[in-house]
Scaffold this active site. Structure first.
Site, short mmCIF file in Angstrom:
data_model
loop_
_atom_site.label_atom_id
_atom_site.label_comp_id
_atom_site.label_asym_id
_atom_site.label_seq_id
_atom_site.Cartn_x
_atom_site.Cartn_y
_atom_site.Cartn_z
N GLY A 1 10.59 23.12 7.46
CA GLY A 1 10.99 21.79 7.02
C GLY A 1 12.41 21.35 7.55
O GLY A 1 12.86 20.34 6.86
N GLN A 2 12.93 22.28 8.49
CA GLN A 2 14.10 21.91 9.15
C GLN A 2 14.20 20.66 9.98
O GLN A 2 13.21 20.65 11.04
CB GLN A 2 14.80 23.08 9.96
CG GLN A 2 16.01 22.86 10.54
CD GLN A 2 16.70 23.98 11.14
OE1 GLN A 2 16.05 25.05 11.38
NE2 GLN A 2 17.89 24.03 11.48
N ASP B 1 24.60 15.32 0.97
CA ASP B 1 23.49 14.80 1.65
C ASP B 1 23.40 13.19 1.61
O ASP B 1 23.53 12.59 0.60
CB ASP B 1 22.33 15.59 1.18
CG ASP B 1 21.26 15.43 2.12
OD1 ASP B 1 20.59 16.38 2.62
OD2 ASP B 1 20.43 14.33 2.30
N HIS C 1 22.30 24.84 8.15
CA HIS C 1 23.06 24.37 7.01
C HIS C 1 22.25 24.74 5.57
O HIS C 1 21.15 25.22 5.81
CB HIS C 1 22.82 22.75 6.86
CG HIS C 1 21.42 22.10 7.48
ND1 HIS C 1 20.97 22.24 8.48
CD2 HIS C 1 20.41 21.82 6.60
CE1 HIS C 1 19.60 21.71 8.30
NE2 HIS C 1 19.26 21.42 7.20
N LEU C 2 23.16 25.07 4.69
CA LEU C 2 22.75 25.45 3.35
C LEU C 2 22.43 24.01 2.57
O LEU C 2 23.65 23.63 2.40
CB LEU C 2 23.52 26.43 2.85
CG LEU C 2 23.53 27.87 3.47
CD1 LEU C 2 24.64 28.32 2.76
CD2 LEU C 2 22.35 28.43 3.91
N HIS C 3 21.70 24.03 1.81
CA HIS C 3 21.39 22.84 0.92
C HIS C 3 21.65 23.62 -0.47
O HIS C 3 21.40 24.50 -0.57
CB HIS C 3 19.95 22.33 0.77
CG HIS C 3 19.36 21.74 1.88
ND1 HIS C 3 19.23 20.35 2.31
CD2 HIS C 3 18.78 22.04 2.99
CE1 HIS C 3 18.63 19.91 3.28
NE2 HIS C 3 18.23 21.03 3.82
N ASN D 1 16.34 25.53 5.22
CA ASN D 1 14.95 25.16 5.82
C ASN D 1 15.14 25.73 7.38
O ASN D 1 16.34 25.49 7.98
CB ASN D 1 14.82 23.66 5.75
CG ASN D 1 14.59 23.32 4.34
OD1 ASN D 1 13.95 24.09 3.42
ND2 ASN D 1 14.98 22.10 4.11
P1 5GP Z 1 16.83 19.69 6.91
O1 5GP Z 1 15.63 18.84 6.65
O2 5GP Z 1 16.91 19.96 8.09
O3 5GP Z 1 16.67 21.14 5.81
O4 5GP Z 1 18.18 19.07 6.14
C1 5GP Z 1 18.70 17.75 6.78
C2 5GP Z 1 19.45 17.16 5.47
O5 5GP Z 1 20.27 16.39 6.36
C3 5GP Z 1 18.51 16.26 4.97
O6 5GP Z 1 18.56 16.43 3.88
C4 5GP Z 1 19.17 14.76 5.59
O7 5GP Z 1 19.08 13.94 4.25
C5 5GP Z 1 20.62 15.13 5.68
N1 5GP Z 1 20.94 14.35 6.86
C6 5GP Z 1 20.48 14.00 7.82
N2 5GP Z 1 21.33 13.11 8.65
C7 5GP Z 1 22.64 13.26 7.89
C8 5GP Z 1 24.01 12.46 8.31
O8 5GP Z 1 24.21 11.80 9.02
N3 5GP Z 1 24.75 12.70 7.00
C9 5GP Z 1 24.38 13.36 5.83
N4 5GP Z 1 25.41 13.31 4.93
N5 5GP Z 1 23.23 14.04 5.97
C10 5GP Z 1 22.29 13.86 6.70
#
Ligand code: 5GP
Ligand code: ZN
Length: 115
Positions: free
Chosen positions: A94-95, A31, A101-103, A88
């Site tokens: 919180g997406q 991330d 995607h899986l964190h 998320n």
């Molecule tokens: P969400 O908030 O949708 O659950 O998670 C999206 C995640 O993607 C966030 O933790 C954010 O930091 C990460 N993210 C967004 N854009 C990029 C990118 O261009 N490259 C990488 N490596 N992570 C990203």
């Protein structure tokens, strides 16, 4: 592929990412804004918006993403200490990136409930 989707662009190699592992179906990368010492994202190569838009026929892909999260955690060295896998979904979930995607978060104790 969705032209405006940042994770599709990462999957296509059009935006650089720090990739940990990849196979035909999935990619795991670090991330950009890590929320833990280890913070990985597991994505399908194919554009799927969220867990909420997975179809019954995507079951194999969904299982593969979970298995890939576990494989990535082992490879990143957080398997033994434990880690958290989070998907998320949607606005209140919180997406912020509308590509499933899986964190995978680890390297520190996680609190519960999440914020
Ligand atoms: P969400 O908030 O949708 O659950 O998670 C999206 C995640 O993607 C966030 O933790 C954010 O930091 C990460 N993210 C967004 N854009 C990029 C990118 O261009 N490259 C990488 N490596 N992570 C990203
Ligand atoms: Zn996408």
């Amino acid at each position: 592929m969705s032209d405006e989707c940042v994770f599709c662009q990462i999957a296509a190699g059009e935006i650089p990412a720090q990739v940990l592992l990849e196979d035909e179906e999935a990619i795991v990368f670090h991330d950009l804004n890590p929320q833990a010492p280890t913070h990985l994202l597991v994505i399908p190569r194919r554009h799927v918006e969220s867990t909420g838009t997975l179809e019954t026929e995507d079951g194999e892909l969904a299982g593969h993403l979970l298995l890939t999260a576990a494989r990535a955690a082992r490879q990143a060295g957080i398997h033994d200490s434990g880690y958290r896998v989070v998907a998320n979904t949607g606005n209140e979930g919180g997406q912020t990136v509308p590509h499933l995607h899986l964190h995978v978060l680890g390297g520190r104790p996680m609190s519960w409930p999440p914020g």
